[in-house]
Design a protein around this motif. Structure first.
Motif, PDB file in Angstrom:
ATOM      1  N   PHE A 171       0.454  -1.581  -0.358  1.00  0.00           N
ATOM      2  CA  PHE A 171      -0.012  -0.015  -0.325  1.00  0.00           C
ATOM      3  C   PHE A 171       1.107   1.293  -0.265  1.00  0.00           C
ATOM      4  O   PHE A 171       0.262   2.284  -0.874  1.00  0.00           O
ATOM      5  CB  PHE A 171      -0.699   0.054   1.198  1.00  0.00           C
ATOM      6  CG  PHE A 171      -1.584   1.984   1.433  1.00  0.00           C
ATOM      7  CD1 PHE A 171      -2.569   1.205   0.441  1.00  0.00           C
ATOM      8  CD2 PHE A 171      -0.972   2.429   2.430  1.00  0.00           C
ATOM      9  CE1 PHE A 171      -3.358   2.986   0.727  1.00  0.00           C
ATOM     10  CE2 PHE A 171      -1.654   3.510   2.715  1.00  0.00           C
ATOM     11  CZ  PHE A 171      -2.954   3.722   1.948  1.00  0.00           C
ATOM     12  N   THR A 208       3.226   2.033  -3.129  1.00  0.00           N
ATOM     13  CA  THR A 208       1.887   2.152  -4.027  1.00  0.00           C
ATOM     14  C   THR A 208       2.000   3.998  -3.870  1.00  0.00           C
ATOM     15  O   THR A 208       1.387   4.303  -5.329  1.00  0.00           O
ATOM     16  CB  THR A 208       0.482   1.193  -4.476  1.00  0.00           C
ATOM     17  OG1 THR A 208       0.826  -0.167  -4.564  1.00  0.00           O
ATOM     18  CG2 THR A 208      -0.211   1.725  -5.524  1.00  0.00           C
ATOM     19  N   ALA A 209       1.322   3.807  -3.545  1.00  0.00           N
ATOM     20  CA  ALA A 209       0.897   5.624  -2.630  1.00  0.00           C
ATOM     21  C   ALA A 209       2.183   6.445  -3.522  1.00  0.00           C
ATOM     22  O   ALA A 209       1.836   7.809  -3.644  1.00  0.00           O
ATOM     23  CB  ALA A 209       0.799   5.938  -1.476  1.00  0.00           C
ATOM     24  N   VAL A 246      -4.379   7.526   1.227  1.00  0.00           N
ATOM     25  CA  VAL A 246      -2.904   7.720   0.297  1.00  0.00           C
ATOM     26  C   VAL A 246      -2.554   9.397   0.018  1.00  0.00           C
ATOM     27  O   VAL A 246      -1.505   9.920   0.099  1.00  0.00           O
ATOM     28  CB  VAL A 246      -3.710   7.792  -1.194  1.00  0.00           C
ATOM     29  CG1 VAL A 246      -1.899   8.013  -2.618  1.00  0.00           C
ATOM     30  CG2 VAL A 246      -3.456   6.134  -1.356  1.00  0.00           C
ATOM     31  N   LEU A 255      -7.785   4.222  -0.837  1.00  0.00           N
ATOM     32  CA  LEU A 255      -6.339   4.526  -2.283  1.00  0.00           C
ATOM     33  C   LEU A 255      -6.777   5.503  -2.977  1.00  0.00           C
ATOM     34  O   LEU A 255      -7.225   4.438  -5.036  1.00  0.00           O
ATOM     35  CB  LEU A 255      -6.858   2.851  -2.670  1.00  0.00           C
ATOM     36  CG  LEU A 255      -6.141   1.902  -1.545  1.00  0.00           C
ATOM     37  CD1 LEU A 255      -6.566   0.595  -2.011  1.00  0.00           C
ATOM     38  CD2 LEU A 255      -4.642   2.167  -1.727  1.00  0.00           C
ATOM     39  N   ILE A 277      -6.833  -1.067  -7.297  1.00  0.00           N
ATOM     40  CA  ILE A 277      -6.068  -1.820  -6.293  1.00  0.00           C
ATOM     41  C   ILE A 277      -7.015  -1.917  -4.962  1.00  0.00           C
ATOM     42  O   ILE A 277      -5.543  -2.628  -4.140  1.00  0.00           O
ATOM     43  CB  ILE A 277      -5.166  -0.101  -5.800  1.00  0.00           C
ATOM     44  CG1 ILE A 277      -4.669   0.332  -7.243  1.00  0.00           C
ATOM     45  CG2 ILE A 277      -4.241  -0.625  -5.206  1.00  0.00           C
ATOM     46  CD1 ILE A 277      -4.264   1.438  -6.792  1.00  0.00           C
ATOM     47  N   VAL A 278      -7.842  -1.991  -4.629  1.00  0.00           N
ATOM     48  CA  VAL A 278      -8.662  -2.122  -3.248  1.00  0.00           C
ATOM     49  C   VAL A 278      -8.876  -3.551  -4.065  1.00  0.00           C
ATOM     50  O   VAL A 278      -8.329  -4.197  -2.958  1.00  0.00           O
ATOM     51  CB  VAL A 278      -9.311  -1.579  -2.844  1.00  0.00           C
ATOM     52  CG1 VAL A 278     -10.624  -2.770  -2.132  1.00  0.00           C
ATOM     53  CG2 VAL A 278      -9.269  -0.071  -2.871  1.00  0.00           C
TER      54      VAL A 278
END
Length: 246
Positions: free
Chosen positions: A22, A25-26, A111, A157, A163-164
């Motif tokens: 997570f 990605t953020a 995010v 997100l 993505i979830v």
């Protein structure tokens, strides 16, 4: 990872796979280049990689983020550093600030919260206090009725449903092993090990909106050796895993 050398390069130290995925990605979406390490041993070879910012988990399998920061500071490195933790206690934050972190972020983070904190740290601006505490009330009021809190996951997100779904798949893949470690710690009345596993699972639940497991985790953290609370935790995990199969 985006390999554009013009982008800021960040070091993310996080041992929980769901949390690491997570957060990375953020950060990459800012955009930024992100190196990920799951332990102090993995981070050590990256010490001199020229990172613009370090993001260290407070507690790792082989030590603490504070200890690593102190060691690298003693070696002359002055890279700005943020700590992240699922522990909301003020004394935990105070200890991390005293260890030399510019600020402390409390997981789970949205995010936008993470990106704002990183941008402000890179700009040399002190991060707003509300950023480090913004998710606590939401965490504390999570109810056990729904298995998934889709709205919370989508907020975290930026509304990206794909993505979830991917993050939940990773979460469910890790959940059986985490469940076994928690059950073993409970069976041996090992409160320290139990709290360590629950600490990481709390953050993972928040990132993917696993509302029922999150509520059970928080209850078990409050009463780690209570048999009824452990049974409720097992039921929450079992129900979440069964729902994923159905």
């Amino acid at each position: 990872m985006n390999a554009d050398p013009a982008l800021p390069r960040l070091l993310l130290l996080e041992d929980d796979p769901v949390s690491a995925a997570f957060l990375a990605t953020a950060l990459e979406a800012m955009p930024a280049r992100v190196d990920v390490a799951a332990s102090l041993a993995e981070a050590e070879p990256l010490r001199d990689a020229g990172h613009a910012l370090w993001l260290f988990d407070a507690n790792l399998p082989d030590g603490t983020g504070g200890a690593l920061l102190a060691r690298w500071r003693a070696q002359g490195l002055a890279t700005p550093a943020l700590a992240h933790t699922a522990d909301p206690r003020p004394e935990e934050r105070d200890a991390l600030i005293a260890a030399g972190f510019a600020d402390v972020l409390h997981k789970p983070l949205a995010v936008a919260q993470l990106q704002d904190a990183v941008k402000q740290a890179l700009d040399g601006i002190e991060t707003c206090e509300a950023l480090t505490h913004g998710m606590q009330e939401e965490d504390a009021t999570c109810t056990a009725s729904p298995i998934w809190d889709d709205a919370a996951a989508l907020r975290a997100l930026n509304g990206n449903a794909s993505i979830v779904a991917a993050m939940r798949g990773l979460f469910l893949g890790e959940l059986p092993a985490v469940r076994m470690r928690i059950a073993d710690a409970f069976a041996h009345a090992d409160v320290d090990a139990l709290h360590a596993e629950l600490h990481k699972l709390q953050a993972s639940c928040g990132f993917v909106g696993a509302a029922r497991v999150l509520a059970a985790v928080m209850a078990l953290r409050e009463a780690p050796l209570a048999r009824d609370t452990f049974v409720q935790f097992e039921a929450a995990v079992e129900g979440t895993m069964r729902a994923a199969i159905a």
